[in-house]
Design an enzyme around this catalytic site. Structure first.
Site, short mmCIF file in Angstrom:
data_model
loop_
_atom_site.label_atom_id
_atom_site.label_comp_id
_atom_site.label_asym_id
_atom_site.label_seq_id
_atom_site.Cartn_x
_atom_site.Cartn_y
_atom_site.Cartn_z
N GLY B 50 0.84 -1.18 0.00
CA GLY B 50 0.00 0.00 0.00
C GLY B 50 0.89 1.24 0.00
O GLY B 50 2.07 1.17 -0.35
N LEU B 51 0.33 2.35 0.41
CA LEU B 51 1.12 3.58 0.37
C LEU B 51 2.41 3.45 1.16
O LEU B 51 3.48 3.82 0.68
CB LEU B 51 0.29 4.75 0.91
N ALA B 52 2.32 2.92 2.37
CA ALA B 52 3.52 2.83 3.21
C ALA B 52 4.51 1.82 2.62
O ALA B 52 5.69 2.12 2.44
CB ALA B 52 3.14 2.44 4.64
N HIS B 274 -16.07 6.13 10.91
CA HIS B 274 -16.18 7.19 9.92
C HIS B 274 -17.64 7.63 9.86
O HIS B 274 -18.53 6.80 9.71
CB HIS B 274 -15.71 6.68 8.56
N ARG B 338 -14.20 13.40 13.29
CA ARG B 338 -14.98 12.21 12.97
C ARG B 338 -15.68 11.58 14.18
O ARG B 338 -16.83 11.16 14.07
CB ARG B 338 -14.04 11.15 12.38
N ARG B 443 -7.92 9.70 14.40
CA ARG B 443 -7.18 10.24 13.27
C ARG B 443 -7.99 11.32 12.57
O ARG B 443 -9.20 11.15 12.37
CB ARG B 443 -6.85 9.13 12.27
N LEU B 449 -3.19 9.01 4.51
CA LEU B 449 -2.32 8.98 3.34
C LEU B 449 -1.01 9.66 3.67
O LEU B 449 0.07 9.20 3.31
CB LEU B 449 -3.01 9.67 2.16
#
Lengths: 260, 646
Positions: B50-52, B274, B338, B443, B449
């Site tokens: 993934g992104l990481a 969320h 959130r 978060r 991201l």
């Protein structure tokens, strides 16, 4: 308002079963009652639950995000990649697109470049090979300039985005009578080639990606089925752009070679 | 039930000394380096793309390390980062509205309800600006204004516009950027890519991580891989709830198996709901779909003022609508963080003011925005999200308000890591959502991201060198070493065990039942009796699972039920730890809301005196209570305060 629970419909499923890449496949018939609020893949989940209950192996099919963005899912539904609804990946298709009594033929994506792995799952790794051949801008981590140093005309940015929307599902290949991957490849070539950042490698990128593509996939004969099947509605214009760039790249590289 | 032992040593996060703004700069200078020619003598395993994971593997490859990257997907590009819609934060201050590294740092610590480590968060804010530069250079098509410069929008929990976005597909575009950087290294030969390979064990020798064991999901082959360091970038555990916005295959297995090898698991009870997801519609529901939080910029949230109001939205007059967020939080309105938005939605639905056929949603209404900005402007901003909503529900959000309800979306808890992102197992790192680090108890939107890419591009590539430098000249542990052969045998035995149980119910059946318990008792609001009940029900169901699950087929082919059996088994263990952690944390903070601890207005009531710490759990073997360790959190730069968004 259309609020309210969906109705239950009865459909006949003809599902492709194949034990492995080299095994002979066959169709299996199942009668399924399902709510029209269910997604197509939830309908397959329900079928699998019933098969497991009956001691029969579930149907292998791939999906992950179920939001139409990861590109993992994809089957042929009544001969159409991702099924009847326009601009919709298999996972976003809902049973309200079907009618009571419908027969639904479910097959894996059919293409020489996508061998069947099991049942409805195929191997689409050749798409990664095309990206590996040049689907990137060569900038190491840390080497980037300040982002706002290079303004990008909104028009170019928007067009590049239209190409970058590709999710790599391979429906374009499955829909093509020649199993060509022009739409997939041109989406990446177009995305990077339209941006100022992508200019340095524009010609070499186009050349190497097209040639990697040709190793695995058939030739484009302009049927346009790919764009019809594309869940992100990638335009055929990108194929035209890629063809033009490929031609230019060839001429350019030849003249460069002549200088040496 | 374990109780916190007073004698457990405090965990040392190895935060560098000095002023907060200088720590990372100074530390980069003081770390050991591996010279360019020596980097090729080190093998690094990165699990997850993934992104990481993709950004880490690509960056390490560029530096010259020999990298092996693993993904259980068919392609690295499928990782769940791809589904992030809204955007990525960065302290660029392009809009000139007063943003700065310090403000992003401050907002993130505050948004996390003062349960994150200041030094990590400051570093995150510092490198946030570099991420935007890097992604732009890679060709990530961020939104631009008519002058061709990058555009920003505001997001929940912030009063500045610092969020960069790419239509509603920011995660996809950033992941494609990281994926293309990764594939470039694959082509260059610095990264060896293993797709359809699932990590099923982490291997240690003499206390240090020396490799992993994977199973090829097509052939079933179980293979050991050795390296000088192992990096886990395997995402969050939201699917412990069965229904979540996570992709179907997201799981905790890599992190959990590392936990069983000695990596402490931190704050498992910090899970994020969320606020803007499509409500559950039926029993066959396989997952929940998120509608980007960015919609709250233009959508107004409301429910009827009257109970059990069955009228269509259009028939409810303005005077009978309760815009409850605007009413209760005039300063932030619909853009409250959130957790606040989610709890308020639960409250109005619990009161019987929910909307939709199951009365399980609230309205998110764009009528005002459409009449103010025009249909086209709204469609430009949110077109794909509106289309997605329409496809799923059959309702057109241009004509009637969306119905939304909170759903599990992100998990702040994860493997404990120090300032270097190393777990409590030397040589084993954890980055991205899989670690516990930067978001505290909650978060902020558009920060996932940012964190994934910060860890992968700009933090781990530096910190890993400091550790590897000390290993120069050491060979990796050979894969025929007994530590590997034993681990391989363990994994093979596990596969055989699942296939031999031959019970009566499917893996999904147990997963769904587990999810019900976790959502009921360890969901949006928790209390002691509920958590105690969870601690009875989870082990009982787990026992049933291990004796009555039915996994058909063989281990030598693609077998999705078999894959899932191992993942669900790990979810059972995790769920139990979540309940313990939630029970021990006698306060409310961020996503962890204990009903016993709330203010008179029903807001979360922290207990800073007793709980301004990270709880990190140590595995003590099957059937033995885990030990709760603490990392004390020092707040030197942000004053602890009751969060207020009024």
């Amino acid at each position: 308002m259309s609020e309210g629970h969906g109705e239950t419909i009865n459909v006949t499923l003809k599902v492709w079963r194949q034990d492995g890449p080299d095994a002979t496949g066959r169709f299996e018939v199942h009668h399924q009652a399902i709510s029209t609020d269910a997604s197509f893949l939830e309908m397959l989940d329900v079928l699998n639950e019933q098969l497991n209950e009956a001691g029969l192996e579930p149907v292998a099919f791939e999906s992950d995000c179920r939001e139409g963005i990861c590109g993992t899912c994809g089957v042929m539904i009544n001969g159409r990649a991702h099924g009847p609804q326009r601009a919709t990946a298999t996972c976003q298709l809902h049973m309200r697109e079907f009618r009571d009594g419908d027969e639904i033929v479910i097959e894996p994506f059919r293409a020489a470049g996508f061998p069947v792995v099991r049942d409805l799952a195929v191997d689409r790794s050749p798409l990664d090979r095309i990206i590996e051949a040049g689907g990137f801008i060569s900038v190491n981590t840390g080497a980037a300039a300040e982002a706002n140093l290079t303004p990008v005309p909104k028009e170019a940015a928007d067009q590049a985005f239209d190409a970058a929307a590709c999710i790599g599902c391979g429906a374009c290949v499955a829909a093509c009578p020649n199993s060509a991957a022009q739409l997939f490849t041109s989406a990446k070539v177009g995305h990077l080639g339209l941006l100022p950042q992508g200019q340095a490698e524009r010609w070499s990128r186009t050349e190497s990606m097209v040639e990697a593509m040709e190793e695995f996939f058939g030739s484009c004969t302009n049927h346009g089925e790919c764009s019809e099947a594309c869940p992100k509605e990638i335009s055929l214009d990108f194929i035209a752009l890629m063809n033009r760039d490929y031609m230019k790249a060839k001429i350019r590289n030849r003249s460069l070679a002549g200088q040496h | 039930m374990s109780s916190p032992s007073p004698v457990t040593p405090r965990l040392d996060a190895k935060v560098p000394v000095g002023a907060i703004a200088d720590k990372w700069q100074n530390h980069k200078f003081s770390m050991n380096l591996v010279n360019p020619n020596n980097k090729r003598r080190f093998d690094v395993i990165v699990v997850g793309t993934g992104l990481a994971g993709a950004s880490a593997a690509a960056s390490l490859g560029e530096l010259g390390y020999r990298v092996k990257a693993f993904t259980f997907h068919d392609s690295p590009r499928r990782a769940h980062s791809i589904a992030a819609q809204g955007g990525i934060n960065a302290a660029k201050n392009y809009p000139n509205d007063g943003d700065s590294v310090h403000r992003l740092f401050y907002d993130t610590v505050k948004g996390g309800d003062y349960r994150s480590r200041e030094a990590n968060v400051h570093r995150l804010a510092e490198v946030s600006v570099d991420i935007i530069d890097q992604a732009t250079a890679q060709g990530v098509p961020f939104a631009r204004d008519y002058g061709g410069l990058l555009d920003n929008r505001s997001f929940g929990g912030a009063q500045v516009s610092r969020t960069f976005y790419a239509r509603g597909q920011t995660g996809q575009q950033l992941l494609i950027g990281a994926y293309s950087a990764l594939m470039r290294q694959v082509a260059a030969g610095t990264v060896e890519l293993h797709s359809r390979s699932e990590l099923l064990d982490v291997v240690k020798k003499d206390g240090r991580a020396c490799g992993i064991v994977t199973r090829d999901l097509l052939s079933g082959e179980v293979t050991p891989h050795s390296a000088h360091a192992v990096v886990l970038a395997t995402g969050g555990y939201g699917n412990v709830y069965f229904l979540s916005t996570n992709a179907m295959m997201c799981n905790v297995t890599a992190a959990w198996r590392a936990h069983k090898q000695g990596a402490f698991f931190a704050n498992p009870c910090y899970t994020q709901i969320h606020p803007t997801c499509i409500p559950v519609s039926d029993d066959f529901q396989s997952k929940l779909t998120l509608m980007s939080e960015s919609l709250r910029n233009d959508g107004r949230i409301w429910v009827p003022t009257t109970f059990d109001d069955a009228r269509p939205a259009a028939d409810v007059p303005e005077s009978e609508r309760d815009y409850y967020l605007e009413r209760k939080y005039p300063a932030f309105g619909n853009l409250v963080p959130r957790d606040v938005a989610s709890r308020n939605a639960k409250t109005v639905c619990d009161e019987g003011r929910g909307v939709g056929p199951l009365k399980n949603g609230v309205y998110l209404d764009f009528a005002a925005a459409i009449s103010r900005d025009g249909l086209e402007a709204i469609s430009d901003k949110y077109g794909n999200l509106f289309d997605m909503y329409h496809r799923i529900t059959g309702e057109n959000p241009y004509e009637q308000p969306m119905r939304i309800y909170p759903a599990i979306h992100y998990t702040m808890g994860g493997l404990w890591v120090d300032y270097h992102l190393m777990t409590t197992v030397p040589g084993l790192y954890c980055i991205g959502e899989a670690n516990f680090s930067d978001h505290g108890a909650n978060r902020l939107g558009a920060s996932a991201l940012m964190q994934g890419l910060a860890d992968g591009y700009f933090v781990l590539p530096y910190t890993i060198g400091d550790d590897l430098a000390g290993l120069l000249g050491q060979a990796v542990v050979p894969t025929n070493d007994p530590v590997f052969t034993e681990a391989v045998r363990g994994v093979e035995d596990e596969q055989k065990r699942w296939l031999s149980i031959n019970g009566t119910r499917s893996v999904d059946h147990f997963h769904r039942e587990l999810g019900r318990i976790v959502w009921e008792y360890i969901g949006m609001a928790r209390n002691q009796p509920g958590l105690e009940k969870a601690l009875t029900e989870i082990p009982a169901l787990r026992e049933e699972f291990h004796s009555d699950v039915r996994v058909l087929g063989s281990a030598e082919t693609l077998n999705q039920s078999l894959e899932k059996a191992g993942r669900v088994a790990d979810f059972f263990d995790l769920a139990e730890l979540m309940a313990r952690d939630a029970l021990e944390r006698e306060e409310s903070c961020g996503g962890h809301f204990r009903e016993e601890h709330q203010t008179a207005e029903g807001e979360a009531q922290r207990d800073d005196e007793n709980f301004a710490h990270v709880a990190a759990w140590e595995w003590n073997g099957d059937g033995t209570a885990q030990t709760r360790h603490r990392e004390e959190l020092d707040f030197e730069n942000v004053a602890l305060a009751q969060r207020s968004y009024k």
